[in-house]
Design an enzyme around this catalytic site. Structure first.
Site, mmCIF file in Angstrom:
data_model
loop_
_atom_site.group_PDB
_atom_site.id
_atom_site.type_symbol
_atom_site.label_atom_id
_atom_site.label_comp_id
_atom_site.label_asym_id
_atom_site.label_seq_id
_atom_site.Cartn_x
_atom_site.Cartn_y
_atom_site.Cartn_z
ATOM 1 N N ALA A 14 0.824 -1.207 0.000
ATOM 2 C CA ALA A 14 0.000 0.000 0.000
ATOM 3 C C ALA A 14 0.855 1.254 0.000
ATOM 4 O O ALA A 14 0.555 2.223 -0.708
ATOM 5 C CB ALA A 14 -0.934 -0.010 1.208
ATOM 6 N N GLU A 34 9.960 3.290 5.642
ATOM 7 C CA GLU A 34 9.930 1.830 5.650
ATOM 8 C C GLU A 34 10.950 1.321 6.664
ATOM 9 O O GLU A 34 12.116 1.717 6.642
ATOM 10 C CB GLU A 34 10.238 1.272 4.261
ATOM 11 C CG GLU A 34 10.557 -0.217 4.217
ATOM 12 C CD GLU A 34 9.499 -1.107 4.862
ATOM 13 O OE1 GLU A 34 9.868 -2.059 5.564
ATOM 14 O OE2 GLU A 34 8.291 -0.825 4.660
ATOM 15 N N ALA A 35 10.505 0.426 7.557
ATOM 16 C CA ALA A 35 11.387 -0.089 8.601
ATOM 17 C C ALA A 35 12.465 -1.010 8.060
ATOM 18 O O ALA A 35 13.539 -1.141 8.656
ATOM 19 C CB ALA A 35 10.569 -0.818 9.664
ATOM 20 N N HIS A 441 -2.397 -14.030 5.508
ATOM 21 C CA HIS A 441 -3.342 -13.030 5.000
ATOM 22 C C HIS A 441 -4.042 -12.303 6.149
ATOM 23 O O HIS A 441 -5.268 -12.140 6.116
ATOM 24 C CB HIS A 441 -4.398 -13.694 4.117
ATOM 25 C CG HIS A 441 -3.870 -14.366 2.904
ATOM 26 N ND1 HIS A 441 -4.558 -15.389 2.255
ATOM 27 C CD2 HIS A 441 -2.732 -14.177 2.196
ATOM 28 C CE1 HIS A 441 -3.850 -15.789 1.205
ATOM 29 N NE2 HIS A 441 -2.748 -15.080 1.155
#
Length: 503
Positions: A14, A34-35, A441
Site C-alpha cells: 500500500a 519503511e522499517a 493473510h
C-alpha cells in the site's frame, strides 16, 4: 523537524502505491518511511525461492501466541522490506469473489462493494488476455497465469474437473467459481513487487523522499489532530511534520501497533503500558483474522518437474456446502510438499491444500510494551470457531476426492499426510487442529465502519483524529475470499483517489 505534505508510514504494497500516486503532483511533497531494507535479499526475484525468504530479515518473523485450536505457536509472515509483503509472498494475484466485498457494505463500509472497487482493481493492473471490462489494461502491475504451468498442477486441475467441479475462465477476476490457473505477479520469469511496479519508475521525483531502515515510534499529535511522525533512522530520532495528512500503511499488525503507541486505541490496554490516552478507540487491534490452511500431501509416483514459477499456480474457489449463497473455500494445488518439517512429510511430492476463505474466528493484536522496537502480541485464535473447523474438514475431504481422481494416477504413489487411516470426522478435525498453518493473510484490525468498534470511516479517516488515514489490509471489515494482495493494491489506489478529492 522536516516538513512534507504527506508522511506515509510503511513502504509495503500500500505504501508504494500511495507514494507513487500522491507524488504525481509535483507541487506535493511526500515522505515514505519503511522499517526494512531498500532491497530484498539476493535471489528474491526468483519465483520458486519465495519459501526461503521467510527465514530472512525481509520477514518481521512474527509468531502468533499459542493458539486455542492448534495448541502451539504459528508463524505469521509479514514483509519488512521496501515492497513489503509483495516482496516475499507467493505471488498469487487474485481478487476475492464479489460476494465478499458486497458483504463489506452490510458491515458498514459504505461505498466499498465490488462495483465500487472495480475501477481501482483495474487501475492497478495490466491483465492481458482477460475481459477488458473486468480487468485492467494499463496498470503498473503486469499479471497473468503461469506459462507454461507445472504438469503436475495441470493434472490437478484436470482431476478437479473429473471430480465434478467447473473450470473457471478467470479465477482471479472476482466473478468466477471453480478451478483454474491464477494470475501471478511474475514478469519474464521474475517476481514483480509493489516497489518494482510503482516506486522504482518514479524514484527520481524531487518531491518524493524514501527513507528505509526507519522504525516508526509514534504519531505526533496536537490535541485531536495528527501533525506528523516520530521515527528512528541510523540511530537517530527524527521528527517529520505532515502539513496535510499522515497515512498509516504499516499493515494489519504494524498499523494498530503505531496507533496504540501513540495513545489511540483501547484505553484500558494503553494505560496498562503507561501510555496516555488521546483517543479511546476500542476497535484498534480487534477483529484480527486470517486464512488458515491444512494440507493433503502425496508422495509422487515419478519425479515432479522442478518449479519454474511460484509452486502454487492453480487453485479453486467453491462452496463447502450446497446451502451457501457464496464461495467460502479455496483448494490450492502446490508442486512441492507444503508442510513444516515438524509434520514429518516427504521430501518430494505435491500438495492439495484447503483453506476456509470466510472464517468466523477472530483475534487481537496488542502491545507487549510501550517500546517501539518490542514485538506486539498477536493472537488470531485460528479455528476457535467450530464453523471454521467444519469448513476445513469439508475442504480436506474435497482435497482427497480430487487427489484420488484418475487424472492424477500417473503422479500419485500414496497419500503421505494425513494418511488414509485419518478418515473419520473426529480424526480429520484433530488433524486440522494439529497441522493448520497461516496463509499469511491477516486483516481487519482497524476496520472501516461507523459503529463503536470501527476505527476508520468510509473515507479511511481515523475516527476522532484529524488529518490521519489508514490504507492497508487492516481496514477490511472482513477477509475476502481470495489471496489478499490484489485487494490491498485496490485499497491503496482508492485511498490515493480519496486524498486527491475523487468521489
Amino acid at each position: 523537524m522536516n516538513s512534507y505534505d504527506f508522511v506515509i508510514v510503511g513502504g509495503g504494497t500500500a505504501g508504494c502505491v500511495l507514494a507513487a500516486r500522491l507524488s504525481q503532483d509535483p507541487a506535493t511533497s511526500v515522505l515514505l518511511l519503511e522499517a526494512g531494507a531498500a532491497q530484498p535479499p539476493l535471489g528474491a526475484d526468483s519465483p520458486p525461492a519465495w519459501p526461503t525468504l521467510l527465514a530472512t530479515e525481509a520477514n518481521w518473523g512474527d509468531i502468533a501466541a499459542d493458539q486455542t485450536a492448534a495448541g502451539r505457536p504459528v508463524a505469521v509472515a509479514r514483509g519488512r522490506v521496501l515492497g513489503g509483503g509483495s516482496a516475499i509472498n507467493a505471488m498469487v494475484f487474485m481478487r476475492g469473489h464479489r460476494s465478499s466485498y458486497d458483504r463489506w457494505l452490510k458491515e458498514g463500509a459504505d461505498g466499498w462493494g465490488f462495483d465500487d472497487l472495480l475501477p481501482f482493481f483495474r487501475r492497478s493492473e495490466t491483465a492481458n488476455g482477460h475481459d477488458p471490462a473486468l480487468r485492467g489494461t494499463t496498470g503498473p502491475l503486469v499479471v497473468g497465469p503461469a506459462n507454461p504451468p507445472n504438469p503436475v498442477l495441470v493434472a490437478c486441475l484436470n482431476a478437479a474437473v473429473e471430480a465434478g467441479f467447473p473450470r473457471a475462465d478467470d479465477i482471479s477476476g472476482g466473478l468466477d467459481e471453480g478451478f483454474g490457473l491464477t494470475d501471478l505477479t511474475v514478469v519474464d520469469g521474475k517476481r514483480q513487487n509493489a516497489a518494482d511496479a510503482y516506486l522504482h519508475p518514479v524514484r527520481w521525483r524531487a518531491n518524493l523522499r524514501i527513507v528505509t531502515g526507519a522504525l516508526a515510534h509514534r504519531l505526533l499529535l496536537d490535541g485531536q489532530r495528527c501533525t506528523g511522525v516520530e521515527y528512528s533512522s541510523a540511530g537517530k530520532v527524527v521528527l517529520a511534520r505532515a502539513e496535510r495528512e499522515v497515512v498509516l500503511a504499516a499493515g494489519t499488525i504494524g498499523t494498530p501497533k503505531v496507533l496504540m503507541l501513540s495513545g489511540i486505541g483501547p484505553a484500558t490496554g494503553l494505560r496498562r503500558h503507561g501510555i496516555e490516552v488521546t483517543a479511546d478507540l476500542p476497535g484498534v487491534g480487534e477483529n484480527l483474522h486470517d486464512h488458515p490452511y491444512a494440507f493433503v500431501i502425496y508422495r509422487p509416483a515419478r519425479p515432479v518437474p522442478a518449479a519454474a514459477n511460484n509452486h502454487g499456480e492453480a487453485l479453486g474457489l467453491l462452496r463447502s456446502s450446497a446451502g451457501l449463497d457464496h464461495p467460502d473455500l479455496q483448494i490450492l494445488f502446490v508442486d512441492i510438499p507444503l508442510v513444516p518439517p515438524s509434520a514429518g512429510g516427504p521430501e518430494s511430492g505435491y500438495t492439495i491444500a484447503a483453506s476456509p476463505m470466510q472464517p468466523f474466528s477472530r483475534g487481537t493484536v496488542r502491545l507487549s510494551s510501550a517500546r517501539p522496537d518490542a514485538a506486539p502480541v498477536i493472537d488470531p485464535r485460528y479455528l476457535s470457531d467450530h464453523r471454521d473447523v467444519a469448513t476445513m474438514v469439508a475442504g480436506l475431504r474435497i482435497a482427497r476426492e480430487i487427489g484420488q481422481a484418475k487424472a492424477l494416477a500417473p503422479w500419485r504413489a500414496a497419500e503421505a499426510l494425513p494418511g488414509l487411516a485419518t478418515d473419520t470426522g473426529e480424526a480429520l478435525r484433530h488433524y486440522a487442529d494439529a497441522s493448520m498453518e497461516s496463509y499469511f493473510h491477516p486483516v481487519g484490525t482497524c476496520r472501516i465502519g461507523n459503529d463503536a468498534m470501527a476505527v476508520v470511516d468510509p473515507r479511511l479517516r481515523v475516527h476522532g483524529i484529524d488529518r490521519l488515514r489508514i490504507a492497508d489490509a487492516s481496514v477490511m471489515p472482513s477477509i475476502v475470499s481470495g489471496n489478499t494482495n490484489a485487494t490491498v493494491y485496490a485499497i491503496a489506489e482508492r485511498a490515493a483517489a480519496l486524498i486527491a478529492g475523487e468521489p
